[in-house]
Design an enzyme around this catalytic site. Sequence first.
Site, PDB file in Angstrom:
ATOM      1  CB  THR A 123      -0.958   0.016   1.214  1.00 14.70           C
ATOM      2  OG1 THR A 123      -1.764   1.195   1.174  1.00 14.70           O
ATOM      3  CG2 THR A 123      -0.208  -0.019   2.525  1.00 14.70           C
ATOM      4  CG  HIS A 174       4.918 -11.499  16.825  1.00 10.49           C
ATOM      5  ND1 HIS A 174       5.861 -12.407  16.392  1.00 10.49           N
ATOM      6  CD2 HIS A 174       5.536 -10.774  17.799  1.00 10.49           C
ATOM      7  CE1 HIS A 174       6.979 -12.252  17.066  1.00 10.49           C
ATOM      8  NE2 HIS A 174       6.810 -11.262  17.927  1.00 10.49           N
TER       9      HIS A 174
END
Length: 406
Positions: A317, A369
């Site tokens: 992006t 994560h």
Amino acid sequence: MLEMKVPSPGESITEVEIARWLVKTGDYVTKDQAVAEVDSDKATLELPAEASGVITLKAEEGEAVKVGQVVCLIDTKAKAPAGASSAGTSPSQPVKQEAPMAPKPTAPIAPASSAKQVPSPAARKILAEREIPVSAVVGTGKGGRITKDDALKASKPSMGTPTGGVRKEVRTKMSMLRRKVAERLVSAKNETAMLTTFNEVDMTAIYELRAKYKDAFKERHNVSLGFMSFFTLAVVRALKLFPDVNSMIDGQDKVTYDFCDISIAVSGPKGLMVPVIRNAENLSFRGVEAEVKRLATRARDGQITVDEMTGGTFTITNGGVFGSMLSTPIINPPQSGILGMHNIVDRPIVRNGQIVIAPVMYVALSYDHRIIDGRESVGFLVAVKEALENPVEILMNSNPKQALEL
């Protein structure tokens, strides 16, 4: 009489919303003319007329309709009015309404004496709270009486206190696409262990390459040599070095892909869209730039399909086009990583022990994560940085002309 039904915009979509009618009941429409814009939870698409004739609408704007439901009728036996054009491919212009005449301000009635300058109970309380003397306020009520509005207008603006100015709000229903985007963003924040790591990129080498080859590239391939091809190919290389970033969680399984379908965030007329560059690992600079141009054009024109926005493995992006210096992009689920590009600003950096001014971009990698550890996330972003700062050697095999197909 032809019944026009809502076609299926894609697998798993059972309902759409009439975002806007581009015609009105009684208009003569021609075959393939866009008559409506419909929102699904993934895209905004145009609904073309299936035949020529006079149209009758059977659904309201903002109404949710099922796939297969009749939304309008077309009288195919009706003839086009002589000398009249069809409703056209653009929405009907609303009738311009004259703005109502604003009432002339009424001159305040000067009190005959200070005795008549008496505040109402509400006005007295406001003036007392703001420590404004009654003598400093001109009353506009009957006989010079100080009203609540007089007291508010005389009040000094303070934090959190209405001051008598214009205070209005406009409530509009969010489109189905925007509601789905909101739902997905909240889901990504709540259901992933999202972290963001940052780095900076010296864009000098890319600036020099573009300055040297952009004209020849544009003339040869009819597309511009932009930044997106450099970033896409740098990301492809980094995904091969750190395959966990090109993985997703499916229940209790980790799914790792041996291909790179890169989603690119594009701002369209109906909001953010994320079309996918398929098998970016097989594309050259020319191939990436051509595909970016094609997808961006289709998104801006409202022609992008659900299939073209489904199935990416990683997202890029670019908030820099809007002036963003730094951000923490949100993961595009079910993907596990997203790279944020930002604006390029001349900044002082150290190069070979000397402080120099260079065009620098801050980059950010947000990652899940649960599936990507710190070593992989930081290593991935460093690999992207290395490729962008040394594109000739790493991305072009030391042969820019051959890599750019010149």
